[in-house]
Design an enzyme around this catalytic site. Structure first.
Site, PDB file in Angstrom:
ATOM      1  N   SER A  71      69.211  45.471  58.969  1.00  0.00           N
ATOM      2  CA  SER A  71      67.903  44.845  58.785  1.00  0.00           C
ATOM      3  C   SER A  71      66.705  45.763  59.052  1.00  0.00           C
ATOM      4  CB  SER A  71      67.794  43.595  59.653  1.00  0.00           C
ATOM      5  OG  SER A  71      68.679  42.632  59.165  1.00  0.00           O
ATOM      6  N   CYS A  87      70.822  49.965  66.395  1.00  0.00           N
ATOM      7  CA  CYS A  87      71.643  50.035  67.611  1.00  0.00           C
ATOM      8  C   CYS A  87      71.254  51.180  68.524  1.00  0.00           C
ATOM      9  CB  CYS A  87      73.097  50.228  67.219  1.00  0.00           C
ATOM     10  SG  CYS A  87      73.660  48.981  66.081  1.00  0.00           S
ATOM     11  N   GLY A 115      68.278  46.691  68.639  1.00  0.00           N
ATOM     12  CA  GLY A 115      68.898  46.068  69.812  1.00  0.00           C
ATOM     13  C   GLY A 115      69.312  47.158  70.789  1.00  0.00           C
ATOM     14  N   ASN A 268      75.945  49.043  71.953  1.00  0.00           N
ATOM     15  CA  ASN A 268      74.808  48.233  71.484  1.00  0.00           C
ATOM     16  C   ASN A 268      75.125  46.738  71.720  1.00  0.00           C
ATOM     17  OD1 ASN A 268      76.848  48.094  69.460  1.00  0.00           O
ATOM     18  ND2 ASN A 268      75.300  47.211  68.128  1.00  0.00           N
ATOM     19  N   CYS A 270      76.041  44.024  70.067  1.00  0.00           N
ATOM     20  CA  CYS A 270      77.232  43.308  69.564  1.00  0.00           C
ATOM     21  C   CYS A 270      78.521  44.102  69.708  1.00  0.00           C
ATOM     22  CB  CYS A 270      76.994  42.897  68.125  1.00  0.00           C
ATOM     23  SG  CYS A 270      75.587  41.774  68.001  1.00  0.00           S
ATOM     24  N   GLY A 271      78.443  45.283  70.314  1.00  0.00           N
ATOM     25  CA  GLY A 271      79.656  46.014  70.694  1.00  0.00           C
ATOM     26  C   GLY A 271      80.214  46.980  69.669  1.00  0.00           C
ATOM     27  N   GLU A 272      79.613  47.031  68.460  1.00  0.00           N
ATOM     28  CA  GLU A 272      80.245  47.843  67.418  1.00  0.00           C
ATOM     29  C   GLU A 272      79.932  49.330  67.506  1.00  0.00           C
ATOM     30  OE1 GLU A 272      77.918  45.598  66.935  1.00  0.00           O
ATOM     31  OE2 GLU A 272      76.511  46.099  65.338  1.00  0.00           O
ATOM     32  N   PRO A 411      78.435  42.988  62.701  1.00  0.00           N
ATOM     33  CA  PRO A 411      78.549  41.543  62.393  1.00  0.00           C
ATOM     34  C   PRO A 411      77.911  41.130  61.065  1.00  0.00           C
ATOM     35  CG  PRO A 411      77.161  41.920  64.350  1.00  0.00           C
ATOM     36  CD  PRO A 411      77.733  43.252  63.963  1.00  0.00           C
ATOM     37  N   THR A 412      76.938  41.884  60.582  1.00  0.00           N
ATOM     38  CA  THR A 412      76.220  41.583  59.323  1.00  0.00           C
ATOM     39  C   THR A 412      75.675  40.147  59.292  1.00  0.00           C
ATOM     40  OG1 THR A 412      78.099  40.860  57.915  1.00  0.00           O
ATOM     41  CG2 THR A 412      77.732  43.221  58.090  1.00  0.00           C
ATOM     42  N   GLY A 413      75.223  39.676  60.453  1.00  0.00           N
ATOM     43  CA  GLY A 413      74.745  38.302  60.578  1.00  0.00           C
ATOM     44  C   GLY A 413      73.692  37.923  59.555  1.00  0.00           C
ATOM     45  N   ILE A 415      72.331  40.334  56.982  1.00  0.00           N
ATOM     46  CA  ILE A 415      72.441  40.961  55.652  1.00  0.00           C
ATOM     47  C   ILE A 415      73.524  40.281  54.807  1.00  0.00           C
ATOM     48  CG2 ILE A 415      71.367  43.176  56.239  1.00  0.00           C
ATOM     49  CD1 ILE A 415      74.204  44.400  56.260  1.00  0.00           C
TER      50      ILE A 415
HETATM   51  N1  UDP Z   1      70.495  43.055  66.265  1.00  0.00           N
HETATM   52  C1  UDP Z   1      69.369  42.735  67.021  1.00  0.00           C
HETATM   53  N2  UDP Z   1      68.765  41.498  66.882  1.00  0.00           N
HETATM   54  C2  UDP Z   1      69.241  40.571  66.001  1.00  0.00           C
HETATM   55  C3  UDP Z   1      70.396  40.878  65.244  1.00  0.00           C
HETATM   56  C4  UDP Z   1      70.986  42.126  65.398  1.00  0.00           C
HETATM   57  O1  UDP Z   1      68.914  43.551  67.812  1.00  0.00           O
HETATM   58  O2  UDP Z   1      68.670  39.456  65.903  1.00  0.00           O
HETATM   59  C5  UDP Z   1      71.123  44.399  66.367  1.00  0.00           C
HETATM   60  C6  UDP Z   1      72.280  44.471  67.346  1.00  0.00           C
HETATM   61  O3  UDP Z   1      72.356  45.776  67.885  1.00  0.00           O
HETATM   62  C7  UDP Z   1      73.473  44.243  66.455  1.00  0.00           C
HETATM   63  C8  UDP Z   1      73.069  45.010  65.219  1.00  0.00           C
HETATM   64  O4  UDP Z   1      71.665  44.771  65.117  1.00  0.00           O
HETATM   65  O5  UDP Z   1      74.637  44.747  67.040  1.00  0.00           O
HETATM   66  C9  UDP Z   1      73.753  44.619  63.953  1.00  0.00           C
HETATM   67  O6  UDP Z   1      73.760  43.208  63.812  1.00  0.00           O
HETATM   68  P1  UDP Z   1      73.951  42.557  62.374  1.00  0.00           P
HETATM   69  O7  UDP Z   1      74.977  43.329  61.624  1.00  0.00           O
HETATM   70  O8  UDP Z   1      74.190  41.098  62.563  1.00  0.00           O
HETATM   71  O9  UDP Z   1      72.492  42.808  61.736  1.00  0.00           O
HETATM   72  P2  UDP Z   1      71.890  42.599  60.261  1.00  0.00           P
HETATM   73  O10 UDP Z   1      71.660  43.967  59.704  1.00  0.00           O
HETATM   74  O11 UDP Z   1      72.812  41.742  59.455  1.00  0.00           O
HETATM   75  O12 UDP Z   1      70.582  41.902  60.503  1.00  0.00           O
END
Ligand code: UDP
Length: 561
Positions: A71, A87, A115, A268, A270-272, A411-413, A415
């Protein structure tokens, strides 16, 4: 450009598209993809590469949703912020100066969408002496509350919530307080927690011996503890709240590519990504469902996307600006990348492999080995074209590489919502459901709808009904073979989650963020069993999530998202 669904449009409008000072959105999703591609392609000029053709290739890949960066890259590339990494790990030493420097650095990182993770193991325990003032120390947990309060206030300008990982060594005198610190719902809401363990702890556990609890300020042994009793306490707290998880620091450091720069003690949020203090990592994920012909893997396309993604992420390191000079320096020296995958379950559906099957674990192994090998090949080519990462000669990498690491499973929460795919390597949450974020997102699985239409059991009423369930296994109208392909998170037994995690961990050089779901009826002993299996499977870390155990998560529905 590929087609964005309604969910993607909502997410982009709420969080990603550029706004002017009045808060009016001033770009379209297509312009966002163009902004990101153009910004990252400009790095080519520094290495004598061709900017324009690279921009086109980047634009094609991200706008077709074949690959998306994390993101912060989507939000900040080509803008004033220009901070592209998700991260970070920051050092926290045993002084007021160091602690509050880290609080400030955390604030700056959260403001830009990143994060942060920290090891608090160096802080003197609660009740210890403070020479300067003649007072007593308040201990790691009390200082973590200050980081938590700072995170709460920043809220990242409303676009992204700050997230933290707090790590404490199992030998620290305050470890018990740390383990239970989240049992009160209002405490450390912006933290995930991990207890760090090492070979000595596990050797003592295996032989039934006690281990030493040590004051980090004096190195003096303050008492003995029993590993199994501590594991019971961790399992009980994790059963109740989802926290803490465990980190296996010996396994992590066995794979530390640059041991001469220090020992890794934290990850970071989420641990990845296990990282050294001041390291940062830019993540990107390949959308696997875009790499099949509907029945088989398109390996050629996958290879091309991996190579392009490695170039994209290496350019991102070049283009990113970091809020702290020490981070800029570390990132430039190790050039750690976090390329991973999302839409793994989608790909399994296309291949007609049920998520809960031995075949899925075998396929996971084959797939991630391919992605990993190709990413290393791409990083080696970049080392030829550009230069190896500056610390390469002192690293454990034999052949020159451009990046100390290339692969991670994030986790790609968010994206995955933009790409409209299943998250990361997780099973789907359901074929149709409302996700209670950003005002409510209605998520319906395209592959399920297509299959329902083809097989003649589709109806709007069915999709409506399915919203009320977390599994489709008892729905009579759905044929059995279809049910098997769309097993949800609730249908997947915990030990199978672990096998999937282990198959991916076997090949990626960072770590794997995975939610190991447990039913509400699971016992504390079940949680402990999972911890022990995770150790046996050589994982780098483990987190469990028991259904209904936690009212609000750090990042959405599970502790990892
Ligand atoms: N992360 C964060 N805040 C958020 C979501 C994610 O700081 O609200 C950071 C955190 O270090 C996490 C990393 O982004 O381990 C990747 O998370 P994710 O893949 O869910 O992020 P996306 O790129 O999908 O937003």
């Amino acid at each position: 450009m590929g087609s964005l669904d309604g969910v993607a449009e909502t997410v982009l409008h709420r969080r990603y598209l550029q706004q002017d000072e009045e808060g009016t959105i001033v770009e379209t999703p297509d312009e966002m993809f163009r902004r990101v591609a153009a910004n990252l392609a400009t790095a080519e000029a520094q290495f004598g590469g061709d900017v324009e053709p690279t921009e086109e290739r980047f634009y094609e890949a991200i706008s077709n949703l074949d690959f998306l960066p994390n993101s912060p890259t989507l939000m900040n590339a080509g803008t004033e912020l220009q901070q592209l990494a998700a991260c970070f790990v920051l050092p926290v030493e045993d002084s007021i100066d160091s602690i509050f420097t880290a609080v400030k650095q955390t604030a700056l990182i959260h403001q830009s969408g990143g994060g942060t993770g920290f090891s608090f193991s160096q802080l003197r325990p609660e009740g210890d002496v403070v020479k300067k003032t003649g007072g007593v120390a308040s201990g790691p947990v009390s200082f973590m509350k200050i980081f938590d309060a700072a995170t709460e206030q920043i809220k990242q300008g409303g676009r992204r919530r700050g997230a933290n990982m707090g790590v404490l060594d199992v030998t620290h005198p305050d470890v018990e307080e740390f383990i239970t610190s989240k049992s009160d719902d209002d405490v450390l809401r912006n933290f995930n927690l991990s207890v760090a363990t090492d070979a000595e702890f596990w050797e003592a556990h295996a032989s039934g011996d006690a281990y030493e609890i040590v004051n980090p300020r004096t190195d003096a042994t303050v008492r003995q503890a029993t590993p199994d009793a501590i594991l019971d306490e961790i399992a009980e707290a994790a059963w109740e709240t989802g926290d803490p998880g465990l980190l296996f620091l010996d396994t992590i450091n066995e794979h530390n590519p640059t041991p001469h720069l220090g020992r890794i003690e934290a990850t970071n949020p989420c641990g990845e990504v296990p990282e050294l203090p001041y390291e940062a990592c830019i993540l990107g994920s390949i959308n696997l469902g875009q790499h099949t012909d509907g029945e088989e893997v398109d390996w050629e396309k996958l290879r091309d996307t991996v190579h392009l993604a490695v170039r994209f992420l290496d350019n991102a390191i070049e283009m990113s600006e970091f809020p702290v000079p020490e981070i800029e320096e570390m990132v430039t020296n190790t050039r750690r990348l976090g390329l991973g995958v999302m839409g793994f379950h989608d790909m399994l559906v296309d291949l007609r492999i049920p998520y809960v099957s031995e075949g899925a674990v075998e396929f996971a192994d084959e797939l991630i080995e391919f992605v990993h090998e190709e990413s290393w090949a791409a990083s080696r080519q970049l080392a030829d074209e550009r230069e190896p990462f500056p610390e390469w000669e002192n690293s454990i990498r034999e052949a020159p590489m451009r990046n100390a690491t290339t692969t991670t499973i994030a986790p790609t929460g968010t994206i995955s919502l933009i790409a409209g795919c299943s998250a990361s390597i997780e099973p789907i949450y359901n074929v149709a459901y409302t996700k209670h974020v950003m005002g409510g997102l209605d998520i319906v699985n395209d592959r399920f709808v297509d299959m329902a239409r083809e097989r003649g059991f589709y109806s709007e009423e069915l999709v409506e009904d399915l919203h009320g369930w977390t599994t489709i296994q008892n729905v009579e109208r759905i044929p059995d073979d279809v049910k098997r392909l769309f097993q949800t998170a609730h249908d997947v037994p915990a030990d199978h989650h672990l096998l999937v995690q282990a198959a991916f961990q076997e090949h990626v050089d960072n770590a794997v963020s995975k939610t190991v779901n447990l039913p509400q009826s699971a016992s504390v002993d079940d949680v402990k069993e999972i911890f022990l299996s995770a150790r046996d499977l050589d994982l780098k870390g483990i987190t469990v999530f028991r259904s209904g155990s936690k009212p609000e998560q750090v990042l959405g529905e599970s502790p990892l998202k």
